[in-house]
Design a protein around this motif. Structure first.
Motif, PDB file in Angstrom:
ATOM      1  N   LEU A 185     -10.752 -37.950   1.528  1.00 45.04           N
ATOM      2  CA  LEU A 185      -9.440 -37.240   1.272  1.00 45.04           C
ATOM      3  C   LEU A 185      -9.593 -35.843   0.404  1.00 45.04           C
ATOM      4  O   LEU A 185     -10.443 -35.941  -0.708  1.00 45.04           O
ATOM      5  N   ILE A 186      -8.924 -35.038   0.640  1.00 45.28           N
ATOM      6  CA  ILE A 186      -9.085 -33.928   0.049  1.00 45.28           C
ATOM      7  C   ILE A 186      -7.530 -33.456  -0.639  1.00 45.28           C
ATOM      8  O   ILE A 186      -6.673 -33.490   0.139  1.00 45.28           O
ATOM      9  N   ARG A 187      -7.797 -33.153  -1.779  1.00 45.40           N
ATOM     10  CA  ARG A 187      -6.194 -32.588  -2.621  1.00 45.40           C
ATOM     11  C   ARG A 187      -6.047 -31.060  -2.299  1.00 45.40           C
ATOM     12  O   ARG A 187      -6.921 -30.466  -2.813  1.00 45.40           O
ATOM     13  N   LEU A 188      -4.954 -30.536  -1.732  1.00 44.97           N
ATOM     14  CA  LEU A 188      -4.704 -29.359  -1.693  1.00 44.97           C
ATOM     15  C   LEU A 188      -3.554 -29.143  -2.287  1.00 44.97           C
ATOM     16  O   LEU A 188      -2.559 -30.031  -2.224  1.00 44.97           O
ATOM     17  N   THR A 189      -3.108 -27.703  -2.707  1.00 40.73           N
ATOM     18  CA  THR A 189      -1.942 -27.486  -3.396  1.00 40.73           C
ATOM     19  C   THR A 189      -1.261 -26.422  -2.272  1.00 40.73           C
ATOM     20  O   THR A 189      -1.960 -25.780  -1.398  1.00 40.73           O
TER      21      THR A 189
ATOM     22  N   ASP B 245      -3.391 -23.192  -1.877  1.00 42.32           N
ATOM     23  CA  ASP B 245      -4.561 -23.402  -0.970  1.00 42.32           C
ATOM     24  C   ASP B 245      -3.995 -22.794   0.605  1.00 42.32           C
ATOM     25  O   ASP B 245      -4.802 -22.920   1.407  1.00 42.32           O
TER      26      ASP B 245
ATOM     27  N   SER C  39       1.578 -30.948  -4.011  1.00 41.17           N
ATOM     28  CA  SER C  39      -0.118 -31.176  -3.499  1.00 41.17           C
ATOM     29  C   SER C  39       0.251 -32.092  -2.425  1.00 41.17           C
ATOM     30  O   SER C  39       1.170 -32.841  -2.273  1.00 41.17           O
ATOM     31  N   TYR C  40      -1.075 -32.075  -1.600  1.00 39.62           N
ATOM     32  CA  TYR C  40      -1.070 -33.248  -0.377  1.00 39.62           C
ATOM     33  C   TYR C  40      -2.257 -33.387  -0.337  1.00 39.62           C
ATOM     34  O   TYR C  40      -3.480 -32.886  -0.934  1.00 39.62           O
ATOM     35  N   GLU C  41      -2.787 -34.667   0.182  1.00 37.13           N
ATOM     36  CA  GLU C  41      -3.942 -35.242   0.493  1.00 37.13           C
ATOM     37  C   GLU C  41      -4.044 -35.465   1.743  1.00 37.13           C
ATOM     38  O   GLU C  41      -3.219 -36.191   2.369  1.00 37.13           O
TER      39      GLU C  41
ATOM     40  N   SER D 280      -7.370 -35.843   5.125  1.00 39.42           N
ATOM     41  CA  SER D 280      -8.865 -36.212   5.298  1.00 39.42           C
ATOM     42  C   SER D 280      -9.465 -35.102   5.749  1.00 39.42           C
ATOM     43  O   SER D 280      -8.725 -34.157   6.633  1.00 39.42           O
TER      44      SER D 280
END
Length: 325
Positions: A107-111, A114, A130-132, A134
């Motif tokens: 899982l990658i956290r993006l705001t 990004d 933010s969003y998580e 994969s």
């Protein structure tokens, strides 16, 4: 099948070329070429003429699996790849997964910072800080809808463009280069540079950079961009890459099946590519930037037939995008 592949390739190339004064017969209604070496040679001659008529520089390569024959026009010319370069990026991720160096479901956290221009999955989600998501979902978005924020996120995850370039060297694919993040490409396209500190590469910053570039600077930068040898590839190089990819020579069977099936569901560039025959499939990736239009992949009818692998690239076009498409 081979005759259909010939007409498919001609339709694809004609969709890339600029309009000409002389109206040609509709190729969908005229069976021009015989299914033999002479017919394929005639096809190559026709493609040479089509490339000459394009507004810009055009390259074509194709490999007819059933006939075990290739045709080329400007096959060694380097072309800016635009979104086509997302395929080797995803393939590099899968190579790392196969080697046990990455988890495809990480899982990658993006705001919101990004985000990138011209396509981002976050634009379609409820607004939040933010969003998580994969790595698998990001790679899927890159190939299906050509997601740009997913591309830079995956490049960061894999270790940067230099890691993709190193993987291409391992695969012995000299006709393809991957050198920049998309945010760098967007800045270069308008004659600007991103700061060295990647921690500052935000959506807000790239908006400021794009807004600070005037028309004259953008026009001059575009000509420089078309000649830039970074993030480019030849049509011959991409046909070689896709043949190896489809044959399972680059990745595990599981990863090969995943990327081939995903590319067969590509939703971008639908107006640029003729549909496959009934029961057939088209696995491909398109890419476009100002003056640049690319499509590469393979057409497969199934059964005992071998696919038609192709790459059609166009650069340095000065017409309006709608006309070139």
């Amino acid at each position: 099948m081979l005759r259909f592949c010939m007409l498919f390739l001609l339709l694809l190339c004609m969709s890339f070329q600029s309009c000409t004064k002389e109206k040609k017969a509709p190729l969908t209604l005229v069976d021009i070429y015989e299914v033999d070496s002479l017919g394929i040679a005639e096809l190559e001659s026709e493609l040479v003429e089509l490339c000459k008529e394009s507004n810009g520089i055009m390259g074509v390569s194709a490999y007819f699996g059933d006939a075990d024959m290739s045709i080329h026009v400007n096959e060694a010319e380097p072309f800016p790849l635009a979104s086509v370069y997302k395929v080797p990026i995803v393939a590099t991720v899968l190579a790392k997964v196969d080697a046990g160096l990455m988890n495809f479901d990480t899982l990658i956290r993006l705001t919101l910072e990004d985000r990138r221009h011209s396509g981002c999955f976050m634009d379609d989600l409820p607004s939040q800080n933010s969003y998580e998501i994969s790595a698998r979902e990001l790679c899927h978005a890159m190939l299906i809808r050509s997601d740009n924020c997913a591309t830079d996120a995956i490049l960061r995850l894999v270790g940067g463009p230099e890691v993709v370039q190193e993987q291409l060297k391992i695969w012995e694919m000299p006709g393809i280069t991957v050198n920049r993040y998309l945010i760098e490409i967007f800045a270069d396209l308008v004659g600007k540079k991103m700061p060295e500190n990647q921690n500052t590469w935000t959506f807000s910053l790239i908006n400021q950079i794009l807004a600070s570039s005037n028309f004259q600077l953008r026009k001059a930068a575009r000509t420089v961009f078309w000649k830039d040898r970074r993030d480019n590839g030849s049509t011959e190089g991409f046909v070689r890459f896709h043949r190896a990819l489809e044959a399972g020579l680059l990745l595990s069977t599981k990863s090969t099946n995943w990327i081939c099936e995903t590319m067969a569901n590509c939703r971008t560039g639908a107006t640029m590519v003729p549909p496959p025959p009934s029961g057939g499939s088209l696995a491909h990736k398109t890419g476009s930037l100002p003056g640049i239009f690319n499509d590469t992949g393979w057409l497969d009818k199934g059964g005992n037939h071998r696919p038609l692998f192709y790459a059609v690239f166009l650069k340095s076009s000065t017409r309006k995008q709608s006309k070139d498409k």
